[in-house]
Design an enzyme around this catalytic site. Structure first.
Site, mmCIF file in Angstrom:
data_model
loop_
_atom_site.group_PDB
_atom_site.id
_atom_site.type_symbol
_atom_site.label_atom_id
_atom_site.label_comp_id
_atom_site.label_asym_id
_atom_site.label_seq_id
_atom_site.Cartn_x
_atom_site.Cartn_y
_atom_site.Cartn_z
ATOM 1 N N GLY A 162 0.911 -1.223 0.092
ATOM 2 C CA GLY A 162 0.195 0.113 -0.180
ATOM 3 C C GLY A 162 0.874 1.149 0.072
ATOM 4 O O GLY A 162 0.653 2.028 0.770
ATOM 5 N N TYR B 45 -15.026 -0.435 9.650
ATOM 6 C CA TYR B 45 -13.368 -0.125 9.781
ATOM 7 C C TYR B 45 -12.960 -0.477 10.940
ATOM 8 O O TYR B 45 -11.870 -1.107 11.403
ATOM 9 C CB TYR B 45 -13.119 1.374 9.129
ATOM 10 C CG TYR B 45 -11.862 1.831 9.376
ATOM 11 C CD1 TYR B 45 -10.687 1.169 8.558
ATOM 12 C CD2 TYR B 45 -11.353 2.767 10.338
ATOM 13 C CE1 TYR B 45 -9.260 1.706 8.800
ATOM 14 C CE2 TYR B 45 -10.209 3.309 10.377
ATOM 15 C CZ TYR B 45 -9.246 2.723 9.554
ATOM 16 O OH TYR B 45 -7.946 3.288 9.645
ATOM 17 N N ILE C 123 -1.434 -1.871 -5.389
ATOM 18 C CA ILE C 123 -2.275 -2.469 -6.577
ATOM 19 C C ILE C 123 -2.235 -1.449 -7.875
ATOM 20 O O ILE C 123 -2.584 -1.736 -8.911
ATOM 21 C CB ILE C 123 -3.635 -2.974 -6.250
ATOM 22 C CG1 ILE C 123 -4.489 -1.557 -5.541
ATOM 23 C CG2 ILE C 123 -3.761 -4.141 -5.414
ATOM 24 C CD1 ILE C 123 -5.694 -1.879 -5.269
ATOM 25 N N ARG C 124 -1.673 -0.310 -7.696
ATOM 26 C CA ARG C 124 -1.568 0.704 -8.928
ATOM 27 C C ARG C 124 -0.202 1.391 -8.650
ATOM 28 O O ARG C 124 0.277 1.284 -7.640
ATOM 29 C CB ARG C 124 -2.818 1.487 -8.854
ATOM 30 C CG ARG C 124 -2.709 2.481 -7.499
ATOM 31 C CD ARG C 124 -3.816 3.351 -7.232
ATOM 32 N NE ARG C 124 -3.967 3.758 -6.042
ATOM 33 C CZ ARG C 124 -3.458 4.785 -5.315
ATOM 34 N NH1 ARG C 124 -2.574 5.597 -6.151
ATOM 35 N NH2 ARG C 124 -3.620 5.046 -4.123
#
Ligand code: AKB
Length: 323
Positions: free
Chosen positions: A19, A153, A46-47
């Protein structure tokens, strides 16, 4: 498999950030690359991220919930330490409860199991003030108290804390954690949090001279400037293992303020700035969280001390965002 070469001879550790393109991950990667060397700190997400992150050291596209892919990267780079910064935050998690649970919990189990199987030696995992709920004492919330989180969360963070504690005591896993308050930074925007207003407000003050806040003017929440958060994260990971007494997560504090107070501090530099209020579903989340945090244990155990108050934070935010 990649040869470790001089690194293992010098006993230097290799670090993986999961992350790395997020609000904390970006600044943490850059800070760790300064502290160690660029090659020792592997960023992943992931990007793809910003140029500063992508160009300054190794980067891998990696989904933290994919155990096999994660294990492969850990073996390839001979990773010693993992910082798991991938998570779905409070506001987005209310919209996608199962996706939030799967991301927040599966990624944590993946790194805990890597450490249990001795494939990595230490883990940083962020918790949050979201572990506390409406029945928690609101002022100076102590380290150990009623929690009962009421958000998706918060439930995932409280469960995560219990699992960290369990893996430490059952399997000897060296996992260290901080309950971050809302984080204020200028390099990367936050995404999907309830405290995000305290970043957006600076951007809007400079671009539009006005801001519509999604929380009520008197909503008092614990907050921290990113430099303090990064310093705390690096300090807890560097301190001797014997100093870590809390194996769930440490309370951490710097300042608390309301939207009205942050608006007033911005007005000192931008006198025409105006704020209006249009509370939405995030108000309920904010109302369930503490107003202020007691971080006595972090101070006593590993020497934590905040440096940024609201005035200093506002000055840093406006100075850096002006360019
Ligand atoms: C959020 O608002 O969800 C986060 C947090 C307090 O953990 N910034």
């Amino acid at each position: 498999m990649k040869a470790k070469g001089f690194n293992s001879i010098l006993m230097q550790k290799n670090i993986l950030i999961l992350g790395a393109c997020g609000q904390i991950g970006t600044e943490l990667t850059l800070a760790l690359r300064q502290e160690y060397s660029n090659d020792q700190v592997i960023a992943s997400d992931i990007r793809e991220g910003g140029e500063n992150l992508m160009d300054s050291g190794p980067f891998e596209i990696l989904d933290a919930t994919d155990y096999d892919a994660l294990e492969e990267i850990v073996a390839y780079y001979e990773i010693d330490e993992v910082y798991l910064m991938a998570a779905m935050l409070s506001a987005t998690a209310e919209k996608f409860p199962m996706r939030a649970w799967n991301l927040n919990m599966n990624s944590l189990f993946n790194v805990l199991n890597l450490a249990k199987d001795k494939k990595i030696s230490s883990i940083f995992w962020p918790s949050s003030i979201a572990v506390f709920g409406p029945n928690t004492p609101k002022m100076n919330t102590p380290q150990h108290t009623i929690m009962e989180p009421s958000t998706v969360y918060g439930i995932s963070k409280q469960s995560g804390e219990r699992w960290c504690n369990y893996y430490h005591h059952k399997y000897g896993v060296d996992v260290r954690s901080i309950r971050y308050p809302g984080l204020i930074s200028w390099k990367t925007m936050p995404g999907g949090g309830t405290t995000d207003y305290a970043v957006e407000i600076y951007h809007k003050a400079l671009s539009d001279g006005e801001y519509t806040c999604f929380l009520k003017e008197d909503t008092n929440l614990p907050m921290m400037f990113m430099d303090d958060a990064i310093r705390a994260t690096m300090a807890i990971m560097k301190t001797d293992i014997t100093n870590i007494k809390e194996r769930s997560s440490y309370n951490l504090a710097a300042m608390s303020f309301t939207p009205d107070q942050i608006a007033r501090s911005i007005k000192q530099s931008i006198p025409d700035f105006t704020i209006t209020y249009n509370p939405d579903f995030r108000q309920r989340i904010a109302d369930s969280w503490p107003n202020s945090i007691d971080d006595t244990e972090a101070k006593a155990d590993w020497g934590w001390k905040a440096e940024f108050d609201l005035e200093k934070t506002t000055n840093e935010m406006l100075r850096n965002l002006k360019h």
